[in-house]
Design a protein around this motif. Structure first.
Motif, short mmCIF file in Angstrom:
data_model
loop_
_atom_site.label_atom_id
_atom_site.label_comp_id
_atom_site.label_asym_id
_atom_site.label_seq_id
_atom_site.Cartn_x
_atom_site.Cartn_y
_atom_site.Cartn_z
N ALA A 97 16.10 18.19 -73.08
CA ALA A 97 16.61 19.57 -73.21
C ALA A 97 16.81 19.87 -74.69
N ASN A 98 16.98 21.14 -75.01
CA ASN A 98 17.32 21.50 -76.38
C ASN A 98 18.83 21.38 -76.59
N HIS A 99 19.20 20.77 -77.70
CA HIS A 99 20.58 20.49 -78.12
C HIS A 99 21.55 20.12 -76.97
N ALA A 137 12.00 14.40 -79.30
CA ALA A 137 11.79 13.95 -77.91
C ALA A 137 11.10 14.99 -77.04
N ASN A 138 11.40 16.30 -77.28
CA ASN A 138 10.76 17.31 -76.41
C ASN A 138 9.63 18.05 -77.12
N SER A 139 9.15 17.47 -78.23
CA SER A 139 8.15 18.17 -79.02
C SER A 139 6.75 18.19 -78.39
N SER A 189 19.45 15.38 -60.90
CA SER A 189 20.23 16.54 -60.45
C SER A 189 19.49 17.82 -60.83
N ASP A 190 19.81 18.88 -60.10
CA ASP A 190 19.44 20.24 -60.52
C ASP A 190 20.59 21.14 -60.12
N ILE A 191 20.37 22.45 -60.12
CA ILE A 191 21.49 23.35 -59.85
C ILE A 191 22.00 23.20 -58.41
N SER A 192 21.12 22.70 -57.51
CA SER A 192 21.50 22.59 -56.10
C SER A 192 22.37 21.38 -55.80
N PRO A 212 18.84 14.04 -70.44
CA PRO A 212 19.27 15.40 -70.13
C PRO A 212 18.07 16.33 -70.26
N ALA A 213 17.73 17.05 -69.18
CA ALA A 213 16.54 17.91 -69.19
C ALA A 213 16.87 19.27 -68.59
N ALA A 214 18.09 19.76 -68.89
CA ALA A 214 18.48 21.08 -68.36
C ALA A 214 19.08 21.91 -69.49
N LEU A 215 20.41 21.92 -69.54
CA LEU A 215 21.10 22.83 -70.47
C LEU A 215 21.48 22.18 -71.78
N ALA A 220 3.08 18.95 -70.41
CA ALA A 220 3.13 18.42 -71.79
C ALA A 220 4.52 17.96 -72.26
N THR A 221 5.56 18.72 -71.94
CA THR A 221 6.87 18.33 -72.46
C THR A 221 7.32 17.03 -71.79
N GLY A 222 7.12 16.94 -70.47
CA GLY A 222 7.47 15.71 -69.75
C GLY A 222 6.61 14.53 -70.21
N GLY A 263 -3.11 20.81 -69.29
CA GLY A 263 -2.12 19.84 -69.75
C GLY A 263 -0.83 20.44 -70.31
N ARG A 264 -0.76 21.79 -70.51
CA ARG A 264 0.46 22.36 -71.08
C ARG A 264 1.64 22.25 -70.10
N ASP A 265 1.33 22.41 -68.79
CA ASP A 265 2.38 22.38 -67.79
C ASP A 265 3.17 21.06 -67.86
N MET A 288 13.60 27.90 -70.62
CA MET A 288 14.21 27.61 -69.32
C MET A 288 14.19 28.88 -68.47
N GLY A 289 13.88 28.71 -67.19
CA GLY A 289 13.86 29.87 -66.30
C GLY A 289 12.64 30.76 -66.50
N THR A 290 11.63 30.27 -67.23
CA THR A 290 10.37 31.04 -67.36
C THR A 290 9.23 30.17 -66.85
N GLY A 318 18.40 17.75 -64.46
CA GLY A 318 17.44 18.85 -64.51
C GLY A 318 16.14 18.40 -63.88
N PHE A 319 15.64 19.19 -62.93
CA PHE A 319 14.40 18.81 -62.24
C PHE A 319 13.47 20.02 -62.20
N GLY A 320 13.41 20.73 -63.34
CA GLY A 320 12.49 21.86 -63.47
C GLY A 320 11.20 21.38 -64.09
N ASN A 321 10.61 22.19 -64.96
CA ASN A 321 9.33 21.81 -65.57
C ASN A 321 9.44 20.46 -66.28
N VAL A 322 10.40 20.34 -67.17
CA VAL A 322 10.48 19.13 -68.00
C VAL A 322 10.97 17.93 -67.18
N GLY A 323 12.07 18.10 -66.47
CA GLY A 323 12.66 16.97 -65.73
C GLY A 323 11.74 16.43 -64.65
N1 LIG Z 1 9.37 23.71 -70.74
C1 LIG Z 1 9.13 23.28 -71.98
O1 LIG Z 1 7.97 23.16 -72.41
C2 LIG Z 1 10.24 22.88 -72.87
C3 LIG Z 1 11.55 22.90 -72.48
N2 LIG Z 1 12.53 22.46 -73.31
C4 LIG Z 1 13.93 22.44 -72.87
O2 LIG Z 1 14.06 21.64 -71.71
C5 LIG Z 1 15.12 22.13 -70.88
C6 LIG Z 1 14.60 22.40 -69.48
O3 LIG Z 1 13.56 23.36 -69.56
P1 LIG Z 1 12.55 23.60 -68.35
O4 LIG Z 1 12.39 22.35 -67.56
O5 LIG Z 1 11.37 24.26 -68.94
O6 LIG Z 1 13.34 24.67 -67.52
P2 LIG Z 1 13.24 24.98 -65.95
O7 LIG Z 1 13.84 26.33 -65.79
O8 LIG Z 1 11.87 24.72 -65.46
O9 LIG Z 1 14.18 23.86 -65.32
C7 LIG Z 1 15.53 23.77 -65.62
C8 LIG Z 1 16.15 22.76 -64.66
O10 LIG Z 1 17.52 22.58 -64.98
C9 LIG Z 1 18.27 22.75 -63.78
N3 LIG Z 1 19.62 23.17 -64.09
C10 LIG Z 1 20.09 24.36 -64.48
N4 LIG Z 1 21.42 24.30 -64.65
C11 LIG Z 1 21.78 23.05 -64.34
C12 LIG Z 1 23.01 22.36 -64.29
N5 LIG Z 1 24.15 22.97 -64.60
N6 LIG Z 1 23.02 21.04 -63.91
C13 LIG Z 1 21.88 20.41 -63.57
N7 LIG Z 1 20.68 21.00 -63.60
C14 LIG Z 1 20.63 22.31 -63.97
C15 LIG Z 1 17.49 23.78 -63.00
O11 LIG Z 1 17.88 23.74 -61.63
P3 LIG Z 1 17.29 24.85 -60.61
O12 LIG Z 1 15.80 24.74 -60.65
O13 LIG Z 1 17.82 24.41 -59.31
O14 LIG Z 1 17.77 26.16 -61.14
C16 LIG Z 1 16.10 23.21 -63.21
O15 LIG Z 1 15.90 22.06 -62.39
C17 LIG Z 1 15.68 23.36 -71.62
O16 LIG Z 1 16.75 22.93 -72.43
C18 LIG Z 1 14.49 23.80 -72.47
O17 LIG Z 1 14.90 24.54 -73.61
C19 LIG Z 1 12.25 21.97 -74.56
C20 LIG Z 1 10.98 21.94 -75.02
C21 LIG Z 1 9.86 22.43 -74.24
#
Ligand SMILES: NC(=O)C1=CN([C@@H]2O[C@H](COP(=O)(O)OP(=O)(O)OC[C@H]3O[C@@H](n4cnc5c(N)ncnc54)[C@H](OP(=O)(O)O)[C@@H]3O)[C@@H](O)[C@H]2O)C=CC1
Ligand SMILES: O=C(O)CCC(=O)C(=O)O
Length: 269
Positions: free
Chosen positions: A169-171, A194-196, A94-97, A145-148, A42-44, A38-40, A1-3, A71-76
């Motif tokens: 998400a993890n755990h 699920a996220n393998s 949802s995301d952090i915003s 759940p795809a964030a924390l 892949a988790t989704g 396809g790695r980008d 997360m955050g990378t 969570g709407f980052g890479n996975v969400g």
């Molecule tokens: N990327 C991967 O390949 C894999 C990821 N995972 C797990 O999936 C989860 C997400 O990872 P990934 O998508 O890569 O991470 P990202 O950093 O790309 O995205 C994380 C997302 O979660 C949001 N977020 C953070 N805090 C909150 C909160 N309190 N409420 C709602 N949304 C929140 C972030 O919002 P914002 O962008 O606004 O900060 C962002 O949308 C983690 O648990 C990670 O360990 C598991 C297996 C593989």
């Protein structure tokens, strides 16, 4: 997360300074530095394949099901896009915003455009703003759940309305919540499975790096689908043998494989 791939490029560069150019040392790299096509996604994508496998088992399909995604980052965001393409209705994200909802289904391509421009889901015109704290309790069939980690706990487990939880998400679910949800009859597809899709395609990336041969994206996605479908069958088999839930089935499968390899090598079990 955050990378992201840039972070992995820096790790590759730092390691290679001391040991010579070593692309296989880290995965999730940019394509130009030995990353896998396809790695980008892949988790989704793995989340989609795993969800399809689970729903098939219950006589359902992704099409027409209502999804909520935290969570709407890479996975969400990839999960949302692929679920939308498969005919699923993403009714809240949802995301952090902030958090948004549309019970008729959010236009995910339009949301992706908005997020690219505004760095978050907040302010998206095609849905209504809701409290971020209510996202897990929104009415839906499937919660992702795809964030924390630790977000589903004894404080909120009883409020969850979904019939299925896909742990992207993890755990995300703590053990007390697991027990509460199990009593409510909620089916949880555990993170370890699920996220393998992410670590599976990272394995493919490593394989390509040591082979020195790049696969096309269709091959990556087809191999991923094969692994997830077979993985689901193997987990279900374990659940049947031990009369246990999917989390216990997945852990038992993994621990058994490591234990068998350990014994075969002649180590103490
Ligand atoms: N990327 C991967 O390949 C894999 C990821 N995972 C797990 O999936 C989860 C997400 O990872 P990934 O998508 O890569 O991470 P990202 O950093 O790309 O995205 C994380 C997302 O979660 C949001 N977020 C953070 N805090 C909150 C909160 N309190 N409420 C709602 N949304 C929140 C972030 O919002 P914002 O962008 O606004 O900060 C962002 O949308 C983690 O648990 C990670 O360990 C598991 C297996 C593989
Ligand atoms: O790509 C990997 O090797 C693992 C990714 C993962 O599991 C994670 O980001 O949590």
């Amino acid at each position: 997360m955050g990378t992201n791939p840039q972070t992995m490029a820096w790790i590759l560069d730092e390691y290679s300074k001391f040991h010579g150019y070593s692309p296989a040392v880290v995965t999730g790299k940019p394509i130009d530095l030995g990353g896998s096509l396809g790695r980008d996604a892949a988790t989704g994508r793995g989340v989609l394949f795993a969800t399809e496998a689970l729903l098939n088992e219950h006589g359902k399909s992704v099409a027409g099901q209502r999804f909520v995604i935290q969570g709407f980052g890479n996975v969400g965001s990839w999960a949302a896009q692929l679920i939308h393409e498969a005919g699923g209705k993403v009714v809240a994200v949802s995301d952090i915003s902030g958090a948004i909802k549309d019970k008729n289904g959010i236009d995910i391509p339009a949301l992706l455009k908005h997020v690219k421009e505004h760095k978050g889901v907040k302010g998206f015109g095609g849905a209504n703003a809701i409290e971020s704290s209510s996202i897990l309790a929104e009415d839906c069939d499937i919660l992702i759940p795809a964030a924390l980690g630790g977000v589903i706990n004894r404080e909120n487990a009883n409020d969850i309305k979904a019939k299925f939880i896909i742990e992207a998400a993890n755990h995300p679910t703590d053990p007390e919540a697991d027990e509460i949800l199990s009593k409510k009859g909620v089916v949880i597809l555990p993170d370890i499975f699920a996220n393998s899709g992410g670590v599976t395609v990272s394995y493919f990336e490593w394989v390509q790096n040591i082979q020195g041969f790049m696969w096309d994206e269709a091959k990556v996605n087809a191999e991923l689908k094969k692994y997830i479908q077979q993985g689901f069958k193997d987990v279900k088999e374990m659940c049947k043998t031990h009369n246990c839930d999917l989390r216990m089935g997945a852990f038992t499968l993994g621990v058994n494989r490591v234990a068998r390899a350990t014994v075969l090598r002649g180590w103490e079990a």
